[in-house]
Write a protein that holds these residues in place. Sequence first.
Motif, mmCIF file in Angstrom:
data_model
loop_
_atom_site.group_PDB
_atom_site.id
_atom_site.type_symbol
_atom_site.label_atom_id
_atom_site.label_comp_id
_atom_site.label_asym_id
_atom_site.label_seq_id
_atom_site.Cartn_x
_atom_site.Cartn_y
_atom_site.Cartn_z
ATOM 1 N N LYS A 19 0.831 -1.204 0.000
ATOM 2 C CA LYS A 19 0.000 0.000 0.000
ATOM 3 C C LYS A 19 0.866 1.254 0.000
ATOM 4 C CE LYS A 19 -4.187 -1.859 2.059
ATOM 5 N NZ LYS A 19 -5.091 -1.854 3.196
ATOM 6 N N LYS A 20 1.962 1.244 0.767
ATOM 7 C CA LYS A 20 2.866 2.395 0.801
ATOM 8 C C LYS A 20 3.517 2.602 -0.563
ATOM 9 C CE LYS A 20 4.016 2.405 5.702
ATOM 10 N NZ LYS A 20 5.091 2.279 6.688
ATOM 11 N N LEU A 21 3.923 1.518 -1.209
ATOM 12 C CA LEU A 21 4.528 1.620 -2.532
ATOM 13 C C LEU A 21 3.516 2.153 -3.546
ATOM 14 C CD1 LEU A 21 6.912 1.175 -4.451
ATOM 15 C CD2 LEU A 21 6.077 -1.160 -4.781
ATOM 16 N N LEU A 22 2.302 1.616 -3.514
ATOM 17 C CA LEU A 22 1.268 2.078 -4.441
ATOM 18 C C LEU A 22 0.933 3.546 -4.208
ATOM 19 C CD1 LEU A 22 -1.091 -1.024 -4.499
ATOM 20 C CD2 LEU A 22 0.484 -0.272 -6.288
ATOM 21 N N ASP A 23 0.887 3.964 -2.956
ATOM 22 C CA ASP A 23 0.634 5.372 -2.637
ATOM 23 C C ASP A 23 1.765 6.244 -3.179
ATOM 24 O OD1 ASP A 23 -0.614 7.660 -1.236
ATOM 25 O OD2 ASP A 23 1.179 7.528 0.030
ATOM 26 N N ALA A 24 2.991 5.805 -2.993
ATOM 27 C CA ALA A 24 4.140 6.585 -3.460
ATOM 28 C C ALA A 24 4.158 6.712 -4.973
ATOM 29 C CB ALA A 24 5.437 5.947 -2.968
ATOM 30 N N SER A 72 7.697 21.351 -8.267
ATOM 31 C CA SER A 72 6.876 20.270 -7.694
ATOM 32 C C SER A 72 7.749 19.083 -7.282
ATOM 33 C CB SER A 72 5.773 19.830 -8.660
ATOM 34 O OG SER A 72 6.276 19.044 -9.718
ATOM 35 N N LEU A 73 8.810 18.827 -8.045
ATOM 36 C CA LEU A 73 9.719 17.741 -7.660
ATOM 37 C C LEU A 73 10.376 18.054 -6.328
ATOM 38 C CD1 LEU A 73 11.555 16.915 -11.032
ATOM 39 C CD2 LEU A 73 9.691 15.650 -9.952
ATOM 40 N N HIS A 74 10.911 19.261 -6.207
ATOM 41 C CA HIS A 74 11.648 19.655 -5.001
ATOM 42 C C HIS A 74 10.771 19.664 -3.752
ATOM 43 C CE1 HIS A 74 14.541 21.702 -2.454
ATOM 44 N NE2 HIS A 74 13.630 22.622 -2.191
ATOM 45 N N HIS A 75 9.565 20.192 -3.875
ATOM 46 C CA HIS A 75 8.723 20.374 -2.691
ATOM 47 C C HIS A 75 7.816 19.196 -2.365
ATOM 48 C CE1 HIS A 75 9.866 24.471 -1.815
ATOM 49 N NE2 HIS A 75 9.798 24.734 -3.111
ATOM 50 N N LEU A 76 7.480 18.384 -3.351
ATOM 51 C CA LEU A 76 6.495 17.335 -3.128
ATOM 52 C C LEU A 76 7.000 15.934 -3.466
ATOM 53 C CD1 LEU A 76 3.543 16.491 -2.506
ATOM 54 C CD2 LEU A 76 3.024 16.965 -4.893
ATOM 55 N N HIS A 77 7.318 15.719 -4.710
ATOM 56 C CA HIS A 77 7.562 14.360 -5.192
ATOM 57 C C HIS A 77 8.867 13.740 -4.682
ATOM 58 C CE1 HIS A 77 4.041 14.811 -7.623
ATOM 59 N NE2 HIS A 77 4.538 15.886 -8.210
ATOM 60 N N LEU A 78 9.964 14.475 -4.747
ATOM 61 C CA LEU A 78 11.239 13.909 -4.292
ATOM 62 C C LEU A 78 11.256 13.616 -2.792
ATOM 63 C CD1 LEU A 78 13.636 15.943 -6.564
ATOM 64 C CD2 LEU A 78 13.119 13.498 -6.714
ATOM 65 N N PRO A 79 10.769 14.538 -1.940
ATOM 66 C CA PRO A 79 10.726 14.200 -0.512
ATOM 67 C C PRO A 79 9.874 12.961 -0.210
ATOM 68 C CG PRO A 79 10.490 16.563 -0.789
ATOM 69 C CD PRO A 79 10.403 15.948 -2.161
ATOM 70 N N THR A 83 11.512 9.645 1.405
ATOM 71 C CA THR A 83 11.017 9.136 2.686
ATOM 72 C C THR A 83 10.765 7.631 2.613
ATOM 73 O OG1 THR A 83 10.029 11.240 3.261
ATOM 74 C CG2 THR A 83 9.133 9.304 4.367
ATOM 75 N N ARG A 84 10.308 7.185 1.463
ATOM 76 C CA ARG A 84 10.031 5.760 1.260
ATOM 77 C C ARG A 84 11.237 5.001 0.734
ATOM 78 N NH1 ARG A 84 5.528 8.483 1.346
ATOM 79 N NH2 ARG A 84 3.596 7.548 2.042
ATOM 80 N N LYS A 85 12.413 5.665 0.733
ATOM 81 C CA LYS A 85 13.693 5.049 0.355
ATOM 82 C C LYS A 85 13.739 4.596 -1.102
ATOM 83 C CE LYS A 85 14.989 5.215 4.719
ATOM 84 N NZ LYS A 85 15.312 6.499 5.204
#
Length: 116
Positions: A19-24, A72-79, A83-85
């Motif tokens: 579920k975490k992978l699918l969410d990511a 959007s990459l810097h503030h949202l997607h990359l973090p 976080t999910r490694k």
Amino acid sequence: MSSQEVTADAGIQETKQTKKLLDALASPRRRHLIHALSDQPGPVTVEELAEEIHRRESEAGETTHPQQIAVSLHHLHLPKLATRKLLEYDTARKEVTPTCETDDASYALTSAGFHD
């Protein structure tokens, strides 16, 4: 603890991880990001990734400017992915490094029918 309890616990843990992978990977931009990053042999800048994602999104009919993608990459997607490694992100240098988890996620996406 019985073997049934151990099996059930492992199944629950696997389900949570899935579920975490699918969410990511729910965002099309993050899917493009994973595929683009898995093609890289080493670190890449956010700007380089933004240009590559812009190219991929343009092929799909999107018209977002590369600078907006970089933000959007810097503030949202990359973090979120860091976080999910699924990648390493040096925020100070704005540099992204693929990991073996990046390749695993790219393979999982391709296997599920989410091609570049």
